[in-house]
Motif scaffolding. Structure first.
Motif, PDB file in Angstrom:
ATOM      1  N   ILE A  79       0.835  -1.207   0.000  1.00  0.00           N
ATOM      2  CA  ILE A  79       0.000   0.000   0.000  1.00  0.00           C
ATOM      3  C   ILE A  79       0.866   1.252   0.000  1.00  0.00           C
ATOM      4  N   GLU A  80       1.934   1.223   0.755  1.00  0.00           N
ATOM      5  CA  GLU A  80       2.829   2.383   0.822  1.00  0.00           C
ATOM      6  C   GLU A  80       3.413   2.717  -0.543  1.00  0.00           C
ATOM      7  N   ARG A  81       3.691   1.679  -1.352  1.00  0.00           N
ATOM      8  CA  ARG A  81       4.290   1.904  -2.665  1.00  0.00           C
ATOM      9  C   ARG A  81       3.282   2.440  -3.679  1.00  0.00           C
ATOM     10  N   VAL A  82       2.054   1.899  -3.671  1.00  0.00           N
ATOM     11  CA  VAL A  82       1.099   2.249  -4.739  1.00  0.00           C
ATOM     12  C   VAL A  82       0.189   3.414  -4.388  1.00  0.00           C
ATOM     13  N   GLU A  83       0.025   3.713  -3.103  1.00  0.00           N
ATOM     14  CA  GLU A  83      -0.951   4.717  -2.687  1.00  0.00           C
ATOM     15  C   GLU A  83      -0.738   6.102  -3.292  1.00  0.00           C
ATOM     16  N   PRO A  84       0.517   6.554  -3.520  1.00  0.00           N
ATOM     17  CA  PRO A  84       0.685   7.888  -4.113  1.00  0.00           C
ATOM     18  C   PRO A  84       0.066   8.036  -5.499  1.00  0.00           C
ATOM     19  N   ALA A  85      -0.190   6.911  -6.186  1.00  0.00           N
ATOM     20  CA  ALA A  85      -0.768   6.986  -7.533  1.00  0.00           C
ATOM     21  C   ALA A  85      -2.283   6.948  -7.522  1.00  0.00           C
ATOM     22  N   VAL A  86      -2.881   6.773  -6.339  1.00  0.00           N
ATOM     23  CA  VAL A  86      -4.347   6.692  -6.232  1.00  0.00           C
ATOM     24  C   VAL A  86      -4.886   8.066  -5.834  1.00  0.00           C
ATOM     25  N   VAL A  87      -5.950   8.507  -6.529  1.00  0.00           N
ATOM     26  CA  VAL A  87      -6.479   9.852  -6.291  1.00  0.00           C
ATOM     27  C   VAL A  87      -7.970   9.789  -5.974  1.00  0.00           C
ATOM     28  N   SER A  88      -8.433  10.849  -5.325  1.00  0.00           N
ATOM     29  CA  SER A  88      -9.872  11.059  -5.155  1.00  0.00           C
ATOM     30  C   SER A  88     -10.344  11.968  -6.279  1.00  0.00           C
ATOM     31  N   VAL A  89     -11.514  11.677  -6.836  1.00  0.00           N
ATOM     32  CA  VAL A  89     -12.061  12.468  -7.946  1.00  0.00           C
ATOM     33  C   VAL A  89     -13.300  13.204  -7.453  1.00  0.00           C
ATOM     34  N   ASN A  90     -13.260  14.525  -7.507  1.00  0.00           N
ATOM     35  CA  ASN A  90     -14.371  15.363  -7.059  1.00  0.00           C
ATOM     36  C   ASN A  90     -14.992  16.041  -8.278  1.00  0.00           C
ATOM     37  N   VAL A  91     -16.291  15.884  -8.457  1.00  0.00           N
ATOM     38  CA  VAL A  91     -16.950  16.332  -9.682  1.00  0.00           C
ATOM     39  C   VAL A  91     -18.096  17.283  -9.354  1.00  0.00           C
ATOM     40  N   VAL A  92     -18.176  18.362 -10.112  1.00  0.00           N
ATOM     41  CA  VAL A  92     -19.331  19.263 -10.074  1.00  0.00           C
ATOM     42  C   VAL A  92     -20.052  19.097 -11.403  1.00  0.00           C
ATOM     43  N   SER A  93     -21.335  18.741 -11.337  1.00  0.00           N
ATOM     44  CA  SER A  93     -22.117  18.545 -12.557  1.00  0.00           C
ATOM     45  C   SER A  93     -23.416  19.337 -12.463  1.00  0.00           C
ATOM     46  N   GLU A  94     -24.152  19.330 -13.541  1.00  0.00           N
ATOM     47  CA  GLU A  94     -25.411  20.051 -13.586  1.00  0.00           C
ATOM     48  C   GLU A  94     -26.493  19.113 -14.068  1.00  0.00           C
ATOM     49  N   ARG A  95     -27.645  19.097 -13.400  1.00  0.00           N
ATOM     50  CA  ARG A  95     -28.728  18.223 -13.804  1.00  0.00           C
ATOM     51  C   ARG A  95     -30.046  18.989 -13.810  1.00  0.00           C
ATOM     52  N   GLU A  96     -30.956  18.516 -14.657  1.00  0.00           N
ATOM     53  CA  GLU A  96     -32.271  19.143 -14.737  1.00  0.00           C
ATOM     54  C   GLU A  96     -33.119  18.716 -13.548  1.00  0.00           C
ATOM     55  N   VAL A  97     -33.928  19.634 -13.058  1.00  0.00           N
ATOM     56  CA  VAL A  97     -34.821  19.322 -11.938  1.00  0.00           C
ATOM     57  C   VAL A  97     -36.203  19.877 -12.240  1.00  0.00           C
ATOM     58  N   GLY A  98     -37.155  19.395 -11.477  1.00  0.00           N
ATOM     59  CA  GLY A  98     -38.499  19.958 -11.557  1.00  0.00           C
ATOM     60  C   GLY A  98     -39.371  19.410 -12.645  1.00  0.00           C
ATOM     61  N   LYS A  99     -38.889  18.411 -13.414  1.00  0.00           N
ATOM     62  CA  LYS A  99     -39.708  17.847 -14.470  1.00  0.00           C
ATOM     63  C   LYS A  99     -40.744  16.896 -13.881  1.00  0.00           C
ATOM     64  N   LEU A 100     -41.989  17.022 -14.301  1.00  0.00           N
ATOM     65  CA  LEU A 100     -43.037  16.139 -13.802  1.00  0.00           C
ATOM     66  C   LEU A 100     -42.756  14.690 -14.141  1.00  0.00           C
ATOM     67  N   ALA A 101     -42.198  14.453 -15.335  1.00  0.00           N
ATOM     68  CA  ALA A 101     -41.939  13.076 -15.753  1.00  0.00           C
ATOM     69  C   ALA A 101     -40.976  12.389 -14.804  1.00  0.00           C
ATOM     70  N   ASP A 102     -40.015  13.152 -14.267  1.00  0.00           N
ATOM     71  CA  ASP A 102     -39.035  12.578 -13.355  1.00  0.00           C
ATOM     72  C   ASP A 102     -39.645  12.214 -12.007  1.00  0.00           C
ATOM     73  N   MET A 103     -40.833  12.794 -11.695  1.00  0.00           N
ATOM     74  CA  MET A 103     -41.444  12.584 -10.381  1.00  0.00           C
ATOM     75  C   MET A 103     -42.719  11.745 -10.475  1.00  0.00           C
ATOM     76  N   GLU A 104     -42.914  11.099 -11.625  1.00  0.00           N
ATOM     77  CA  GLU A 104     -44.149  10.368 -11.854  1.00  0.00           C
ATOM     78  C   GLU A 104     -44.398   9.306 -10.789  1.00  0.00           C
ATOM     79  N   GLN A 105     -43.336   8.549 -10.465  1.00  0.00           N
ATOM     80  CA  GLN A 105     -43.492   7.477  -9.486  1.00  0.00           C
ATOM     81  C   GLN A 105     -43.835   8.039  -8.102  1.00  0.00           C
ATOM     82  N   PHE A 106     -43.219   9.173  -7.762  1.00  0.00           N
ATOM     83  CA  PHE A 106     -43.490   9.809  -6.482  1.00  0.00           C
ATOM     84  C   PHE A 106     -44.936  10.283  -6.404  1.00  0.00           C
TER      85      PHE A 106
END
Length: 511
Positions: free
Chosen positions: A56-83
């Motif tokens: 783990i000590e040897r390989v860990e420096p090559a492992v990264v955390s990936v943090n993502v900011v994305s955008e998604r549509e909200v408020g569509k009736l079709a998306d809430m049909e089941q609810f």
């Protein structure tokens, strides 16, 4: 991390106390009735490390955390049909829905909401290329990777391959980065140790260990990947992280878990290293993955299908349909052909055939060994490039409208089915070529041969044991020929909507 549910975990601590009562003492002889008795002891099995710390000590420096900011549509009736379904029938609810629908019509521009997600990844080159999952960075507006030393680095998306759920990023800041290399999962055996690193639940730098539980897993995530199954604990946020062998080689890319709770239950899945290596190199080179395309629908050749064809084994893939204008049609492949090998590489089933074809370079000629009518032959086909939309089909040109066929249905009582000839109108609806013959099922008897095969009213029989179903007489002849050859199974091509697949009729079924 893809999973099948979310739940909370509870940590329970049990505290035990001891109390002495009087002066009672216990002699060791009570627990050791024989003077020469020894406790059970075993040596650690060969290959089992006392610690994974050095690895783990040897390989860990090559492992990264990936943090993502994305955008998604909200408020569509079709998306809430089941609810909304649970409120149906409540006073005023229909009026509420109508108002919401009117608001959406008045404001066609979709509302969007910023979303943040976490995943894992690992460096595969000194100049900052990072491998992760496509679902980690899907619809990303901003991507940032965090290194082991805490540095937060902006990254750009090089390319993705949704078919294998892989993506490649590149750290924008130039530098020399620690990296790891892909190994070969085929060298691993069930029971070999593996170590997974990643960013579960945002807890970066987490390491877990376990064994390779199985390989060749099909989890319904696409036709190109046979997953490794590991029991090293992986959870949400481990997606895109590496699984290592004891030599520090990446043997898999963590992608999914099976869990009824949302947490690890010891069933995790990783993309094999050799596939990940091939895909990521293609993305780095071209920004995308170009796959060969035949333009056929194929099925596994089952034991029953092989028996119906008089074959000794069921290795191969049967062509159920050929797309009009496709490379397969131009190369001479036909419905009912059984693919045995691609460029001398034997195929076991539909999945291996799809993968072999997917690896072919577009616009190159390749040899397909097939079985047609019981005879082997080799056909050269120039494969095309796999289109983005495989549902787009070239609709066969319809001939002039023929008068509708008379209702001259024929009942075959011994098979439990009633047929009528397919007319031109039905042929057009099913997307078949003009002039193609078939028998429309108009009735199916209970517990008869056709019902036992799962065939229903409205389906159309196109072939029986590779003979076109031009008439009821032709169909009956195919049945008679099978019986004459001592076979109890008959292979039929069935059109269901605009899809053709193969079924077997068991002539021993008693209605």
């Amino acid at each position: 991390m893809k999973n099948f549910g979310i739940s909370r975990q509870a940590l329970v601590a049990a505290v035990f106390g001891a109390a002495a009562v009087g002066t009672l003492t216990l002699s060791p002889k009570v627990f050791s009735p024989h003077a020469d008795a020894q406790p059970i002891a075993i040596e650690a099995p060969q290959g089992a490390p006392l610690s994974f710390a050095d690895l783990i000590e040897r390989v860990e420096p090559a492992v990264v955390s990936v943090n993502v900011v994305s955008e998604r549509e909200v408020g569509k009736l079709a998306d809430m049909e089941q609810f909304f379904e649970q409120f149906r029938g409540m006073p005023g609810f229909d009026e509420f829905l109508q108002n919401r629908e009117k608001e959406e019509q008045d404001n066609p521009e979709p509302e969007t909401q910023e979303a943040r997600s976490l995943g894992s990844g690992f460096l595969i080159s000194k100049d900052g290329y990072v491998v992760t999952n496509n679902h980690v960075v899907e619809n990303a507006k901003e991507i940032e990777v965090t290194l082991k030393d805490g540095r937060e680095m902006e990254a750009e998306l090089v390319g993705t391959d949704p078919q294998t759920d892989l993506a490649v990023l590149r750290i924008k800041e130039k530098g020399v980065y620690p990296y790891v290399r892909f190994g070969n999962s085929h060298t691993m055996r069930k029971g070999d140790w593996v170590v997974a690193l990643g960013n579960p639940f945002g807890l970066g730098g987490t390491a877990t260990a376990g064994i390779l539980s199985a390989d060749g897993r099909d989890i319904g995530a696409g036709p190109y990947t046979d997953f490794l199954q590991i029991d090293a604990s992986i959870n949400r946020g481990n997606s895109g992280g590496p699984t290592f062998d004891l030599n520090g080689n990446v043997i898999g890319v963590n992608t999914a878990i099976f869990s009824p709770t949302g947490g690890s239950v010891g069933i995790g899945f990783a993309i094999p290293a050799e596939l990940a290596d091939e895909v990521t190199q293609s993305i780095i080179k071209d920004g995308r993955v170009s796959r060969g395309w035949l333009g056929v629908a194929i099925q596994d050749l089952t034991e029953d299908m092989a028996e119906a064809q008089g074959l000794k084994d069921d290795e191969g893939a049967i062509i159920a349909d050929v797309t009009t204008g496709s490379p397969a049609e131009k190369g001479g492949l036909e419905r009912g052909d059984i693919i045995l090998s691609v460029n001398t590489q034997k195929v076991k089933d539909a999945t291996t055939t799809t993968r072999l074809v997917g690896k072919l370079i577009a616009n190159t000629s390749n040899k397909f060994e097939i079985l047609r009518g019981g005879k082997k032959k080799t056909i050269s086909v120039t494969v095309g490039e796999r289109p983005d939309d495989l549902t787009a089909r070239v609709v066969p040109a319809s001939g002039s409208k023929a008068p509708a066929a008379e209702d001259n249905s024929t009942e075959l009582g011994d098979l439990g089915v009633t047929f009528k000839p397919m007319d031109e109108e039905t042929r057009d609806k099913l997307g078949l070529k003009s002039g193609e013959h078939g028998l429309v099922i108009t009735d199916v008897s209970r517990k008869g041969v056709f019902e036992e095969a799962g065939l229903q009213v409205g389906m159309v029989i196109l072939e029986a044991n590779n003979a076109p179903a031009t008439s009821v007489d032709a169909f009956q002849k195919a049945i008679a020929d099978a019986k004459k050859s001592g076979r109890t199974k008959v292979l039929v091509a069935v059109r269901i909507g605009q899809i053709t697949n193969y079924r077997t009729l068991d002539l021993t079924t008693k209605g």
